[in-house]
Design a protein around this motif. Structure first.
Motif, PDB file in Angstrom:
ATOM      1  N   THR A  46      11.952 -37.870  -2.875  1.00  0.00           N
ATOM      2  CA  THR A  46      12.389 -37.291  -1.612  1.00  0.00           C
ATOM      3  C   THR A  46      13.475 -36.177  -2.167  1.00  0.00           C
ATOM      4  O   THR A  46      13.399 -35.268  -1.646  1.00  0.00           O
ATOM      5  N   LEU A  47      14.167 -36.860  -3.156  1.00  0.00           N
ATOM      6  CA  LEU A  47      15.106 -35.767  -3.561  1.00  0.00           C
ATOM      7  C   LEU A  47      14.776 -34.388  -4.063  1.00  0.00           C
ATOM      8  O   LEU A  47      15.008 -33.299  -3.629  1.00  0.00           O
ATOM      9  N   LEU A  48      13.564 -34.601  -4.931  1.00  0.00           N
ATOM     10  CA  LEU A  48      13.057 -33.309  -5.342  1.00  0.00           C
ATOM     11  C   LEU A  48      12.370 -32.550  -4.416  1.00  0.00           C
ATOM     12  O   LEU A  48      12.345 -31.209  -4.407  1.00  0.00           O
ATOM     13  N   ARG A  49      11.679 -33.055  -3.502  1.00  0.00           N
ATOM     14  CA  ARG A  49      11.057 -32.345  -2.165  1.00  0.00           C
ATOM     15  C   ARG A  49      12.166 -31.820  -1.470  1.00  0.00           C
ATOM     16  O   ARG A  49      11.833 -30.604  -0.865  1.00  0.00           O
ATOM     17  N   ILE A  50      13.225 -32.272  -1.064  1.00  0.00           N
ATOM     18  CA  ILE A  50      14.329 -31.816  -0.512  1.00  0.00           C
ATOM     19  C   ILE A  50      14.727 -30.507  -1.136  1.00  0.00           C
ATOM     20  O   ILE A  50      14.912 -29.416  -0.712  1.00  0.00           O
ATOM     21  N   ILE A  51      15.023 -30.639  -2.329  1.00  0.00           N
ATOM     22  CA  ILE A  51      15.362 -29.594  -3.237  1.00  0.00           C
ATOM     23  C   ILE A  51      14.401 -28.173  -3.240  1.00  0.00           C
ATOM     24  O   ILE A  51      14.706 -27.083  -3.192  1.00  0.00           O
ATOM     25  N   ALA A  52      13.084 -28.752  -3.290  1.00  0.00           N
ATOM     26  CA  ALA A  52      12.193 -27.793  -3.125  1.00  0.00           C
ATOM     27  C   ALA A  52      11.940 -27.299  -1.649  1.00  0.00           C
ATOM     28  O   ALA A  52      11.181 -26.235  -1.592  1.00  0.00           O
ATOM     29  N   GLY A  53      12.509 -27.742  -0.802  1.00  0.00           N
ATOM     30  CA  GLY A  53      12.308 -27.105   0.754  1.00  0.00           C
ATOM     31  C   GLY A  53      10.995 -27.931   1.117  1.00  0.00           C
ATOM     32  O   GLY A  53      10.712 -27.162   2.381  1.00  0.00           O
ATOM     33  N   LEU A  54      10.363 -28.647   0.634  1.00  0.00           N
ATOM     34  CA  LEU A  54       9.161 -29.315   1.254  1.00  0.00           C
ATOM     35  C   LEU A  54       9.428 -30.444   2.369  1.00  0.00           C
ATOM     36  O   LEU A  54       8.685 -31.126   2.895  1.00  0.00           O
ATOM     37  N   ASP A  65      23.646 -21.054  -6.408  1.00  0.00           N
ATOM     38  CA  ASP A  65      24.399 -19.879  -6.660  1.00  0.00           C
ATOM     39  C   ASP A  65      23.626 -18.482  -5.918  1.00  0.00           C
ATOM     40  O   ASP A  65      24.343 -17.599  -5.769  1.00  0.00           O
ATOM     41  N   ASN A  66      22.229 -18.403  -6.546  1.00  0.00           N
ATOM     42  CA  ASN A  66      21.533 -17.430  -6.108  1.00  0.00           C
ATOM     43  C   ASN A  66      20.365 -17.909  -5.307  1.00  0.00           C
ATOM     44  O   ASN A  66      20.162 -18.992  -5.854  1.00  0.00           O
ATOM     45  N   PRO A  67      19.663 -17.023  -4.666  1.00  0.00           N
ATOM     46  CA  PRO A  67      18.283 -17.586  -4.019  1.00  0.00           C
ATOM     47  C   PRO A  67      17.612 -18.089  -4.961  1.00  0.00           C
ATOM     48  O   PRO A  67      17.177 -17.098  -5.991  1.00  0.00           O
ATOM     49  N   PRO A  68      17.114 -19.472  -5.215  1.00  0.00           N
ATOM     50  CA  PRO A  68      16.171 -19.615  -6.213  1.00  0.00           C
ATOM     51  C   PRO A  68      14.721 -19.437  -6.054  1.00  0.00           C
ATOM     52  O   PRO A  68      14.161 -19.143  -4.834  1.00  0.00           O
ATOM     53  N   LYS A  69      13.947 -19.114  -7.287  1.00  0.00           N
ATOM     54  CA  LYS A  69      12.447 -18.824  -7.139  1.00  0.00           C
ATOM     55  C   LYS A  69      11.963 -20.261  -7.735  1.00  0.00           C
ATOM     56  O   LYS A  69      12.130 -20.721  -8.808  1.00  0.00           O
ATOM     57  N   LEU A  70      11.337 -21.103  -7.041  1.00  0.00           N
ATOM     58  CA  LEU A  70      11.127 -22.375  -7.135  1.00  0.00           C
ATOM     59  C   LEU A  70       9.576 -22.604  -7.666  1.00  0.00           C
ATOM     60  O   LEU A  70       8.483 -21.966  -7.150  1.00  0.00           O
ATOM     61  N   GLY A  71       9.377 -23.215  -8.660  1.00  0.00           N
ATOM     62  CA  GLY A  71       7.951 -23.755  -9.208  1.00  0.00           C
ATOM     63  C   GLY A  71       8.002 -25.184  -8.998  1.00  0.00           C
ATOM     64  O   GLY A  71       9.049 -25.961  -9.252  1.00  0.00           O
ATOM     65  N   TYR A  72       6.826 -25.730  -8.521  1.00  0.00           N
ATOM     66  CA  TYR A  72       6.604 -27.291  -8.538  1.00  0.00           C
ATOM     67  C   TYR A  72       5.434 -27.621  -9.275  1.00  0.00           C
ATOM     68  O   TYR A  72       4.288 -27.088  -9.148  1.00  0.00           O
ATOM     69  N   VAL A 147      13.574 -21.839 -11.467  1.00  0.00           N
ATOM     70  CA  VAL A 147      13.779 -23.158 -11.302  1.00  0.00           C
ATOM     71  C   VAL A 147      12.573 -23.815 -11.203  1.00  0.00           C
ATOM     72  O   VAL A 147      11.555 -23.709 -10.465  1.00  0.00           O
ATOM     73  N   LEU A 148      11.954 -24.695 -12.343  1.00  0.00           N
ATOM     74  CA  LEU A 148      10.954 -25.644 -12.189  1.00  0.00           C
ATOM     75  C   LEU A 148      11.241 -26.939 -11.608  1.00  0.00           C
ATOM     76  O   LEU A 148      12.011 -27.639 -12.377  1.00  0.00           O
ATOM     77  N   TRP A 173       9.843 -24.135 -21.674  1.00  0.00           N
ATOM     78  CA  TRP A 173      11.249 -24.080 -21.224  1.00  0.00           C
ATOM     79  C   TRP A 173      12.013 -23.316 -22.221  1.00  0.00           C
ATOM     80  O   TRP A 173      13.021 -22.209 -21.555  1.00  0.00           O
ATOM     81  N   HIS A 174      11.997 -23.501 -23.443  1.00  0.00           N
ATOM     82  CA  HIS A 174      12.744 -22.811 -24.326  1.00  0.00           C
ATOM     83  C   HIS A 174      12.535 -21.193 -24.547  1.00  0.00           C
ATOM     84  O   HIS A 174      13.418 -20.429 -24.570  1.00  0.00           O
ATOM     85  N   LYS A 175      11.232 -20.758 -24.309  1.00  0.00           N
ATOM     86  CA  LYS A 175      10.998 -19.519 -24.169  1.00  0.00           C
ATOM     87  C   LYS A 175      11.543 -18.893 -23.000  1.00  0.00           C
ATOM     88  O   LYS A 175      12.077 -17.744 -23.155  1.00  0.00           O
ATOM     89  N   ARG A 176      11.569 -19.602 -21.643  1.00  0.00           N
ATOM     90  CA  ARG A 176      11.735 -18.691 -20.624  1.00  0.00           C
ATOM     91  C   ARG A 176      13.155 -19.026 -20.162  1.00  0.00           C
ATOM     92  O   ARG A 176      13.719 -18.357 -19.353  1.00  0.00           O
ATOM     93  N   LYS A 177      13.920 -20.103 -20.706  1.00  0.00           N
ATOM     94  CA  LYS A 177      15.276 -20.215 -20.585  1.00  0.00           C
ATOM     95  C   LYS A 177      15.522 -20.566 -18.928  1.00  0.00           C
ATOM     96  O   LYS A 177      16.510 -20.301 -18.559  1.00  0.00           O
ATOM     97  N   ILE A 178      14.614 -21.091 -18.279  1.00  0.00           N
ATOM     98  CA  ILE A 178      14.828 -21.571 -16.904  1.00  0.00           C
ATOM     99  C   ILE A 178      15.389 -23.011 -16.830  1.00  0.00           C
ATOM    100  O   ILE A 178      15.423 -23.742 -17.702  1.00  0.00           O
ATOM    101  N   THR A 179      15.772 -23.052 -15.313  1.00  0.00           N
ATOM    102  CA  THR A 179      16.384 -24.339 -15.284  1.00  0.00           C
ATOM    103  C   THR A 179      15.451 -25.302 -14.881  1.00  0.00           C
ATOM    104  O   THR A 179      14.342 -25.117 -14.070  1.00  0.00           O
ATOM    105  N   ILE A 180      15.342 -26.577 -15.371  1.00  0.00           N
ATOM    106  CA  ILE A 180      14.216 -27.744 -14.913  1.00  0.00           C
ATOM    107  C   ILE A 180      14.859 -29.072 -14.620  1.00  0.00           C
ATOM    108  O   ILE A 180      15.830 -29.305 -14.984  1.00  0.00           O
ATOM    109  N   ILE A 181      14.354 -29.198 -13.411  1.00  0.00           N
ATOM    110  CA  ILE A 181      14.781 -30.707 -13.011  1.00  0.00           C
ATOM    111  C   ILE A 181      13.444 -31.476 -12.635  1.00  0.00           C
ATOM    112  O   ILE A 181      12.306 -31.078 -12.193  1.00  0.00           O
TER     113      ILE A 181
END
Ligand SMILES: Nc1ncnc2c1ncn2[C@@H]1O[C@H](COP(=O)(O)OP(=O)(O)OP(=O)(O)O)[C@@H](O)[C@H]1O
Ligand SMILES: [Mg+2]
Length: 239
Positions: A46-54, A65-72, A147-148, A173-181
């Motif tokens: 539920t938490l993850l889905r709320i973060i994702a806007g689902l 901080d900035n509008p995120p671009k999300l992958g799921y 953000v993934l 993750w190392h290559k892209r330096k993105i945020t992962i939850i």
């Protein structure tokens, strides 16, 4: 990157109310690998889905901080069964209106990166679980998210496959330096992968404890330090 303040979620089921999340606070830094761990039914998805806007929240605030671009990435892959590997990964790019030439290049590079070269034209039913999740991961990355979000991404595959998928995700993750939850229910997985481990309470879910994981990378799963951290985390978890 993301600040969650006093988040609550209630579901109304017939004339009953289910309190899934209650007064949850959390901060995730830019580029951080954060895992969320907790007992079954405590509200992790539920938490993850709320973060994702689902899913909508009942109360509280999510501040980016900035509008995120999300992958799921979903636990059960959620691939389109009638589309090929190539088309599944291409889907998000097509939706974004990326030109054919460009999307072909992006998709082929991703297919190579996740180790699916030669399987471009296969359909999901022709793939093993691990291969399906490679497609799921590639699909989530095609639009270059910053953000993934992953919900127990390795829990539908056997342990050997899970090991190689964990390595793959860390490499990406190392290559892209993105945020992962990432949601998990595995203590050792959380310790192997993440910087911050968020331990949730049983339902209604809130943050029980946050553990900063300072083990050096790449992590040695058989080192004394790793076992010490494992004991420490086990003590914090009540399930
Ligand atoms: N759409 C919904 N309608 C009603 N109740 C829901 C809905 N989604 C989740 N719930 C309830 O909210 C609670 C939290 O569910 P959630 O799926 O977030 O837990 P979880 O921590 O991901 O569990 P698991 O580890 O088993 O995946 C559960 O009691 C669940 O039944
Ligand atoms: Mg779940």
């Amino acid at each position: 990157m993301l600040k969650i303040i006093n988040l609550s979620k209630r579901f109304a089921v017939e004339d009953q109310e289910i309190r899934a999340l209650d007064g949850l606070n959390l901060e995730v830094d830019n580029g951080e690998f954060c895992t969320i761990i907790g007992p079954s039914g405590c509200g992790k998805s539920t938490l993850l889905r709320i973060i994702a806007g689902l899913e909508t929240k009942t109360t509280g605030e999510l501040i980016w901080d900035n509008p995120p671009k999300l992958g799921y990435v979903f636990q059960n892959y959620a691939l389109f069964p009638y589309l090929t590997v190539f088309e599944n990964i291409e889907f998000g790019l097509k939706m974004e209106g990326v030109a054919l030439h460009d999307r072909t290049k992006i998709v082929l590079e991703l297919i190579e990166e996740v180790g699916l070269t030669g399987f471009e034209d296969k359909h999901p039913k022709e793939l093993s679980g691990g291969m399906k999740q490679r497609v799921g991961i590639a699909r989530s990355l095609s639009i270059e998210p910053n953000v993934l979000l992953l919900d127990e991404p390795f829990s539908s595959v056997d342990e050997f496959t899970a090991e190689s998928l964990r390595d793959l995700l860390l490499k990406l993750w190392h290559k892209r330096k993105i945020t992962i939850i990432m949601v998990t229910h595995l203590i050792r997985e959380a310790l192997e992968m993440s910087d911050q481990i968020v331990v949730m309470t049983p339902r209604p879910g809130t943050v029980e404890k946050i553990l900063e994981n300072e083990l050096k990378r790449p992590r040695n799963l058989r080192s004394d330090d790793f076992f010490k951290m494992e004991d420490k985390l086990r003590e914090l978890i009540k399930f």
